[in-house]
Design a protein around this motif. Sequence first.
Motif, PDB file in Angstrom:
ATOM      1  N   GLN A 119     -35.655  -4.238 -21.098  1.00 30.31           N
ATOM      2  CA  GLN A 119     -35.198  -5.530 -20.588  1.00 30.31           C
ATOM      3  C   GLN A 119     -33.886  -5.963 -21.239  1.00 30.31           C
ATOM      4  N   ASN A 120     -33.678  -5.546 -22.477  1.00 29.55           N
ATOM      5  CA  ASN A 120     -32.464  -5.919 -23.209  1.00 29.55           C
ATOM      6  C   ASN A 120     -31.433  -4.788 -23.275  1.00 29.55           C
ATOM      7  N   ARG A 121     -31.648  -3.721 -22.487  1.00 38.86           N
ATOM      8  CA  ARG A 121     -30.723  -2.593 -22.380  1.00 38.86           C
ATOM      9  C   ARG A 121     -30.452  -1.926 -23.732  1.00 38.86           C
ATOM     10  N   LEU A 122     -31.501  -1.805 -24.515  1.00 40.86           N
ATOM     11  CA  LEU A 122     -31.376  -1.192 -25.835  1.00 40.86           C
ATOM     12  C   LEU A 122     -32.228   0.062 -25.976  1.00 40.86           C
ATOM     13  N   GLU A 123     -32.894   0.494 -24.907  1.00 44.13           N
ATOM     14  CA  GLU A 123     -33.867   1.577 -25.046  1.00 44.13           C
ATOM     15  C   GLU A 123     -33.252   2.879 -25.541  1.00 44.13           C
ATOM     16  N   ARG A 158     -27.149   6.117 -25.195  1.00 41.37           N
ATOM     17  CA  ARG A 158     -27.187   6.976 -24.010  1.00 41.37           C
ATOM     18  C   ARG A 158     -28.462   7.800 -24.084  1.00 41.37           C
ATOM     19  N   ALA A 159     -28.903   8.323 -22.941  1.00 36.37           N
ATOM     20  CA  ALA A 159     -30.219   8.948 -22.880  1.00 36.37           C
ATOM     21  C   ALA A 159     -30.340  10.172 -23.780  1.00 36.37           C
TER      22      ALA A 159
END
Length: 328
Positions: A119-123, A158-159
């Motif tokens: 949700q916070n684009r930190l994954e 990045r992934a």
Amino acid sequence: MCSPPKAVIFDLDGTLVQTRESSWKVFSPINSRHQLGIDTAEQFYELFAHNFFGSLRRACGDPATADVVTAEFMQALNEHYSPTMVPGLNDVVTAMVPHSKLAVLSSNTTAVVRRILRQNRLEYCFAHVFGGDVEPDKTIGIARFLADAATGSGRMCRAYYDEPSDSASDVGGETGPRDVVLITDTVGDVEAAVSAGIRAVGVAWGMHTEEQLIAAGAEFVAIWPQELLAYLYSDAEPACGGSCATRHADPPSASVREASRSAAEVRHDRRRRTAAKFAATSAASAVTTSALATPALAVSARALNRVPPPVTARVDDRLLAAIGRTMR
């Protein structure tokens, strides 16, 4: 003052996200249903003074009730727990990424950690996540992280993971206990860090006070999120001593020390280059956004494929510059 950490482990609840009211609202109906006697938010918060799951099981009395209550609480967290991020920590996390491997160690479920970070684009800023359903004992979770952290691989939001070089010196022996910091809001987590032999830094916006965290063994307590950057990444002496000296780290041999230094230099150079590219990308996006201040021009330019869409989320330039100064 200690050298900048090679790895930073974040607690989730109360550290990265504001949790006090959210977690109590999830737990309160379970307490009423089982008549546990934990009838106020303050009594609930006291469970975090040590390992939360151990405290909860003791409050339940018999093992059968404890198993049921724990399962119901974990399920309720998955379904209803939705805390907000602590203001300012998004930028702090992304500013740390070029310089330290990041991990999350939480009593919450892995599914909840995943949802909040996404949700916070930190994954993709975190290389490791240990939820309470994976490892409920945080001391063991820290030990597992230390055992795996020597690969030297992190993430740059990045992934994919960083790929270590083919050099033998870049594999193994790179990250020791004194190179790792746990950031947390609870006394129990600080005690787990001390027990595992790593550094502990507290935050003042969570469950426990600055005085409680210092008394438990935290070397520093941040009042504002940005203080974490200033404290952890400021200029330091090469040798880590004083308040951040760990209690359980055995002195390494000369060959291990040399391999560690070589590995650290390789990793440091790689991350410095990546950070420079990251800064250049952020600066370019800022120029693009400024040049396309008129909405009509922005739309027409994108329509002609002359520029990419303006970046809506990027690292705060001031934080990035501050971190850059510490790496010179």
